[in-house]
Design a protein around this motif. Structure first.
Motif, mmCIF file in Angstrom:
data_model
loop_
_atom_site.group_PDB
_atom_site.id
_atom_site.type_symbol
_atom_site.label_atom_id
_atom_site.label_comp_id
_atom_site.label_asym_id
_atom_site.label_seq_id
_atom_site.Cartn_x
_atom_site.Cartn_y
_atom_site.Cartn_z
ATOM 1 N N THR A 198 5.522 53.785 48.262
ATOM 2 C CA THR A 198 5.580 54.870 47.284
ATOM 3 C C THR A 198 5.825 54.306 45.895
ATOM 4 O O THR A 198 6.310 53.183 45.726
ATOM 5 N N LEU A 199 5.520 55.104 44.895
ATOM 6 C CA LEU A 199 5.690 54.659 43.513
ATOM 7 C C LEU A 199 7.156 54.420 43.172
ATOM 8 O O LEU A 199 7.466 53.592 42.306
ATOM 9 N N THR A 200 8.049 55.125 43.839
ATOM 10 C CA THR A 200 9.484 54.945 43.551
ATOM 11 C C THR A 200 9.993 53.577 43.983
ATOM 12 O O THR A 200 11.041 53.134 43.512
ATOM 13 N N GLU A 201 9.267 52.915 44.868
ATOM 14 C CA GLU A 201 9.680 51.581 45.310
ATOM 15 C C GLU A 201 9.329 50.500 44.299
ATOM 16 O O GLU A 201 9.788 49.370 44.416
ATOM 17 N N ASN A 375 16.369 43.139 38.575
ATOM 18 C CA ASN A 375 16.322 44.605 38.624
ATOM 19 C C ASN A 375 15.531 45.084 39.839
ATOM 20 O O ASN A 375 15.914 46.052 40.503
ATOM 21 N N ILE A 376 14.420 44.406 40.120
ATOM 22 C CA ILE A 376 13.618 44.760 41.294
ATOM 23 C C ILE A 376 14.415 44.525 42.576
ATOM 24 O O ILE A 376 14.411 45.352 43.492
ATOM 25 N N ARG A 396 21.768 34.675 45.680
ATOM 26 C CA ARG A 396 20.810 34.358 46.730
ATOM 27 C C ARG A 396 19.376 34.691 46.313
ATOM 28 O O ARG A 396 18.430 34.013 46.696
ATOM 29 N N ALA A 397 19.225 35.760 45.514
ATOM 30 C CA ALA A 397 17.892 36.115 45.022
ATOM 31 C C ALA A 397 17.334 35.021 44.119
ATOM 32 O O ALA A 397 16.139 34.684 44.189
ATOM 33 N N ALA A 412 10.579 39.374 45.441
ATOM 34 C CA ALA A 412 11.763 40.216 45.635
ATOM 35 C C ALA A 412 11.670 40.986 46.943
ATOM 36 O O ALA A 412 12.653 41.075 47.693
ATOM 37 N N ARG A 413 10.502 41.519 47.250
ATOM 38 C CA ARG A 413 10.309 42.255 48.502
ATOM 39 C C ARG A 413 10.508 41.338 49.701
ATOM 40 O O ARG A 413 11.163 41.704 50.681
ATOM 41 N N GLN A 414 9.936 40.147 49.652
ATOM 42 C CA GLN A 414 10.080 39.200 50.755
ATOM 43 C C GLN A 414 11.538 38.806 50.948
ATOM 44 O O GLN A 414 12.027 38.698 52.081
#
Length: 427
Positions: A198-201, A375-376, A396-397, A412-414
């Protein structure tokens, strides 16, 4: 039982008399249902005992494989059926349709209403009689899971306006069954599991998202919207934004058609198939680039700019690319004094370099800096309510980005996906 069989024969005859909705029985369940009825109709007890039972078993198996009742199946098929009534009512009000078409629809709806009230138990009793066996193969009815207006109405003849409204909102055929489609073997086929993003993600590129949404809303409103090139660094969320549009605007009639680079020469054919469909379409081309001025290049150019055939107002192209100049240019392409092959060689070079300008809009996605990346990460972590200290999450990110694919939305997603699994295992 004689009365039951007479009732069965009446149903068999009514199905044969369907005028508009014959195709609802074209799939596996429908064919299995018709097979049961046909074998009962023959009723040659010396030769069809087993065949009749097998036909009923196949009907039950197909319903069980989808976990649906006979009633749910029938209604779902009605609501996506592509026929003259469901097609025309998307363009015209019910009262403006030809009277014979309305009467034919009412005729079919009455028959389908009768079939809706038919139970598997009744069918199994007919099978028992026709197959001359001492038992009924009936096991039980599956629960109705849908709750559409047809489920709620006893007399479907009263539902024509609601049926018309449904077709107008959701479309028919493959365009009612699927949000997303793809081009395969010179035809459109549905994608059963479209990306649910979704766009909110998606965060970090708000102005680009806003422009993309506004242009899509212009398309849905019936105005002249623009083809868009989404250009920028890999992993910045370009493709995710386009797919997110589908989940945002599907209920308003938006559909997505995925076309690979290798299929671009088919674009004019695809557009011709879509131009008279009431829904609005985004043709999505991911990772667009050309090795040279080839047929695919020319086909896309025709769709973007038009030719003698008018442009389709309900179709746009949204393409993503990591290259600002979509056609690869080599040093050997540059004109040299000794080249006498072409007088205006620079014109050819500029034609290639300016191809991206043929998109009405170009949205640029810059590489994510550290603040954008973090931020992501925080946004994705909050969406799944990840239980971790803020400082540890950021540390960690940063480590993940350094050790893997750099700072981007994809990274960031991974990272969040891996971290969620890791924390889940530790608890």
């Amino acid at each position: 039982m004689n009365q039951d069989l007479n009732y069965y024969h009446l149903i068999h005859q009514e199905i044969a008399s369907l005028l508009l909705y014959q195709s609802i029985f074209d799939d596996e369940i429908g064919q299995a249902f018709l097979s049961v009825l046909n074998l009962i109709y023959v009723r040659n007890q010396q030769s069809i005992d087993i065949n009749c039972l097998k036909a009923y078993s196949l009907l039950f198996k197909n319903l069980a494989s989808q976990g649906m009742s006979w009633q749910d199946y029938l209604i779902r098929r009605i609501l996506v059926d592509d026929n003259p009534f469901s097609q025309q009512v998307q363009y015209y009000d019910l009262e403006d349709l030809p009277k014979p078409l309305i009467e034919a629809t009412e005729h079919d709806v009455r028959i389908l209403n009768t079939l809706y009230n038919l139970s598997l138990e009744a069918i199994s009793q007919w099978v028992k009689e026709a197959a001359n066996v001492p038992f009924s193969p009936f096991i039980g009815e599956f629960e109705n899971k849908d709750n559409t207006f047809l489920h709620q109405e006893d007399n479907w003849a009263n539902c024509l306006q609601q049926l018309a409204n449904h077709y107008r909102q959701h479309g028919t055929g493959i365009f009612a069954q699927y949000k997303a489609l793809k081009w395969h073997n010179k035809q459109l086929i549905g994608i059963s599991e479209a990306d649910p993003i979704t766009l909110t993600e998606i965060v970090g590129y708000e102005s680009q998202k806003e422009t993309l949404m506004k242009n899509t809303e212009i398309l849905l409103a019936g105005y002249n919207a623009l083809n868009i090139l989404l250009y920028g660094s890999r992993g910045s969320g370009k493709s995710s934004l386009v797919k997110g549009l589908l989940n945002e605007y599907y209920s308003q009639g938006l559909r997505l058609v995925e076309v690979n680079k290798s299929q671009l020469s088919s674009l004019p054919m695809i557009v011709d198939q879509l131009r008279h469909i009431p829904q609005k379409f985004i043709i999505f081309v991911d990772d667009l680039s050309f090795e040279e001025d080839n047929d695919a290049f020319k086909s896309l150019k025709v769709v973007l700019e038009g030719n003698v055939t008018a442009k389709a107002k309900n179709v746009l192209v949204y393409a993503t690319s990591n290259r600002r100049h979509l056609i690869r240019e080599y040093f050997d392409d540059r004109p040299r004094p000794k080249d006498a092959d072409e007088v205006h060689h620079w014109d050819t070079v500029q034609e290639k370099l300016s191809f991206s300008d043929r998109f009405g809009l170009t949205l640029t996605f810059e590489p994510a800096n550290q603040n954008t990346y973090l931020n992501i990460v925080h946004h994705l972590a909050s969406q799944i309510n990840l239980k971790i200290d803020k400082d540890e999450l950021e540390f960690r990110a940063k480590q993940w980005a350094t050790q893997h694919n750099g700072r981007s939305g994809r990274t960031a997603r991974q990272f969040i996906d891996f971290l969620e699994g890791e924390l889940g295992l530790n608890h």
